[in-house]
Each structure stands twice: as C-alpha cells, then as structure tokens.
Scaffold this motif. Structure first.
Motif, PDB file in Angstrom:
ATOM      1  N   LEU A 193     -36.772  36.697  -8.006  1.00 57.16           N
ATOM      2  CA  LEU A 193     -37.789  37.249  -7.112  1.00 57.16           C
ATOM      3  C   LEU A 193     -37.662  38.772  -7.136  1.00 57.16           C
ATOM      4  O   LEU A 193     -36.647  39.324  -6.699  1.00 57.16           O
ATOM      5  CB  LEU A 193     -37.597  36.707  -5.694  1.00 57.16           C
ATOM      6  N   HIS A 194     -38.692  39.450  -7.617  1.00 58.28           N
ATOM      7  CA  HIS A 194     -38.577  40.875  -7.926  1.00 58.28           C
ATOM      8  C   HIS A 194     -38.748  41.779  -6.704  1.00 58.28           C
ATOM      9  O   HIS A 194     -39.169  41.348  -5.635  1.00 58.28           O
ATOM     10  CB  HIS A 194     -39.563  41.257  -9.031  1.00 58.28           C
ATOM     11  N   GLU A 195     -38.460  43.046  -6.925  1.00 57.83           N
ATOM     12  CA  GLU A 195     -38.530  44.075  -5.889  1.00 57.83           C
ATOM     13  C   GLU A 195     -39.970  44.432  -5.550  1.00 57.83           C
ATOM     14  O   GLU A 195     -40.916  43.913  -6.146  1.00 57.83           O
ATOM     15  CB  GLU A 195     -37.804  45.323  -6.391  1.00 57.83           C
ATOM     16  N   GLY A 196     -40.126  45.397  -4.613  1.00 59.08           N
ATOM     17  CA  GLY A 196     -41.451  45.768  -4.135  1.00 59.08           C
ATOM     18  C   GLY A 196     -42.348  46.415  -5.158  1.00 59.08           C
ATOM     19  O   GLY A 196     -43.576  46.410  -4.990  1.00 59.08           O
TER      20      GLY A 196
ATOM     21  N   ASP B 138     -37.332  43.579  -1.881  1.00 57.98           N
ATOM     22  CA  ASP B 138     -38.300  42.712  -1.205  1.00 57.98           C
ATOM     23  C   ASP B 138     -38.097  41.257  -1.623  1.00 57.98           C
ATOM     24  O   ASP B 138     -38.241  40.341  -0.807  1.00 57.98           O
ATOM     25  CB  ASP B 138     -39.726  43.124  -1.569  1.00 57.98           C
ATOM     26  N   GLY B 139     -37.776  41.039  -2.899  1.00 53.75           N
ATOM     27  CA  GLY B 139     -37.552  39.676  -3.373  1.00 53.75           C
ATOM     28  C   GLY B 139     -36.357  39.022  -2.715  1.00 53.75           C
ATOM     29  O   GLY B 139     -36.343  37.804  -2.508  1.00 53.75           O
ATOM     30  N   ALA B 140     -35.334  39.816  -2.374  1.00 59.69           N
ATOM     31  CA  ALA B 140     -34.180  39.272  -1.664  1.00 59.69           C
ATOM     32  C   ALA B 140     -34.574  38.864  -0.250  1.00 59.69           C
ATOM     33  O   ALA B 140     -34.123  37.828   0.256  1.00 59.69           O
ATOM     34  CB  ALA B 140     -33.056  40.298  -1.630  1.00 59.69           C
ATOM     35  N   SER B 141     -35.420  39.659   0.385  1.00 62.54           N
ATOM     36  CA  SER B 141     -35.894  39.292   1.721  1.00 62.54           C
ATOM     37  C   SER B 141     -36.702  38.001   1.651  1.00 62.54           C
ATOM     38  O   SER B 141     -36.560  37.119   2.513  1.00 62.54           O
ATOM     39  CB  SER B 141     -36.743  40.430   2.303  1.00 62.54           C
TER      40      SER B 141
END
Length: 281
Positions: A42-45, A117-120
């Motif tokens: 799941l990628h970043e913002g 963001d993907g970690a959230s």
C-alpha cells in the motif's frame, strides 16, 4: 462488483483490476495466492506501483511470498478520482476499496505492508475490517494523528510543486499528476485535517505488527509508532532506523527487507505455502 479481468503474473509485470468503481493499475511478482502467502503493498500519499522501485521483486525473492501492489485511484496509471478528496479518504480506502480489491485478486492469506498514507490504510483495515486472511501488518512511517512538523513538510512540498521540479518528477509516474498531488496535499493542508486522528483503530488490531520508522523522518516523529505499542493489544515490534528519513524501504533497503523477513518468519505458520481452499474465509 469487482472485475474478473485480473490475472496474476509471477514473472513481474503491470496489469489492471477494477475495484471501488475505478480501473486500478497493478503489479504482481512471485507465486500467486493459493501457492504461497501474499504481501500486499500500500503506497504513500504520492506513490504508485512504479515508485516501489525494485522492492516488490526483492522482498518476494527474500521471503518466497508473492507480492501484489496497486496504485490507488488518482495515482500512477489508475483512473482519476474526484477532487477534493474527503478528509477521511484513508478510512474510505481501507474499509470500502481494499476489501473489494483483495477479493478481486484472489487474496487468501498474507500480510499488509503500508508506507506513509498506505501504512495508515493498512492499520485501519486491520483494526476495523479484521480480515481473517491478514496474518500481520508492516507499517513503514505511518500516520495516526497530525503533527506540526509533518504539516510544515507538506506545505513545503506544495511550494516545491508550484515553484520547483517536483511536478516534473512526479509526472513521470502519474498519468493525472495534478490530481495526484492535489488530492493528497490539499487534504493534508485543509484546516479541518488538523483534527484528523485514527489512533482508536489500533484498539481493534488483532494480528502482530512491525513498525519501521526513519529516525530523521520529516513527516512524523517517533510518537507515530510508539502509539501502536501503546494501544494495539497484540505483539508490536518497533525498529527505528538511523540515517533514514521518510522512505525506509528505499533508503535502507537491506535492513528493511531483513526486518520484514524476520517478522514474517515469526508469524504463526511462518511463510508456509497454502493449499487451494485452505484459507478461504
């Protein structure tokens, strides 16, 4: 309903799948679901499948897991998304789009690996959806609440996009570059976003968690990972990585891959291969 056009490619190539009302860019490498567990990236913002660089192939080779990555709507070669993004866009992705997507690609058993963001999104999914197929979560540079230093860094990104070369650099990876940037940047800099706080989702997490954070992360302090150990009622491992900023998997790749491989090996069942139907929920 999700489209059935998706096909897993073990050799490593881009594809497409329809979920959440949009056609999404995908990348797969390694054994498909049903043969081995799957790592879902799941990628970043401002990320997309291509901005994981060689990490998917390397982590698959290290662990024997298959890897599935996708670009969220508005990013990479995926369909655009309406703007402005709602301020709860990460929650919507975690509880509405991701479950449909995992079903569409035949996900049976594995681990979510999210960055920024993907970690959230991964944490929300683990704490709210509690999908029995997910055996663990890896959170790299997660966000659970806003911090002044992080907002300041995002404001600096707006200046770099308007006056510097950030737009040109991002344009190499995003078909709808202005929408990709504004969807992320406008949401985070909206005055209403100052109240954004998802710490409560951690109370519902029921699988082990690995947190990886750069000691020099410009978008968040150590408090963003310490809150996971404080609230999640599960085993939580935190590794602070020296000489590292916001992208541990790119700045300290060997360390990160070794940490993830050790975490996977310690999960119940380890990296055991699955027989078709064995892990169907």
């Amino acid at each position: 309903m999700a489209s059935q056009i998706f096909r897993w490619d073990e050799a490593g190539t881009a594809g497409q799948v329809q979920a959440g009302g949009a056609m999404l860019e995908t990348y797969t490498v390694g054994p498909p679901p049903g043969i081995a567990p799957t790592l879902v990236l799941l990628h970043e913002g401002l990320g997309c499948t291509k901005l994981w660089r060689d990490f998917p192939r390397q982590i698959s080779a290290d662990t024997g897991y298959g890897v599935f990555a996708y670009s969220r709507a508005g990013y990479g070669a995926s369909d655009p998304c309406p703007l402005p993004r709602p301020l709860d866009y990460m929650t919507r992705e975690a509880v509405a789009v991701l479950p449909e997507l995992l079903d569409a690609v035949g996900f049976r058993d594995g681990v979510l690996i999210g960055h920024s963001d993907g970690a959230s999104i991964a944490a929300i999914h683990a704490g709210v959806q509690r999908d029995r197929r997910v055996r663990g979560v890896v959170l790299m540079a997660p966000h659970f609440f806003t911090e002044t230093m992080g907002i300041d860094a995002i404001a600096q990104a707006r200046t770099a996009y308007a006056d510097g070369d950030l737009r040109a650099r991002l344009g190499k990876y995003h078909a709808h570059v202005d929408a990709a940037f504004r969807g992320w940047n406008d949401a985070w800099l909206d005055p209403g976003f100052e109240q954004w706080d998802i710490r409560s989702v951690l109370d519902g997490v029921s699988v082990p968690v690995l947190c990886l954070q750069g000691e020099s992360d410009e978008y968040g302090t150590r408090a963003q990972v310490e809150v996971v150990a404080e609230r999640a009622p599960v085993p939580v491992t935190i590794h602070m990585i020296p000489d590292c900023r916001h992208s541990p998997h790119l700045e300290a790749p060997e360390r990160v891959r070794a940490d993830i491989a050790a975490f996977l090996a310690g999960l119940p069942g380890g990296a055991t291969r699955s027989e078709p139907g064995e892990n169907d929920a």
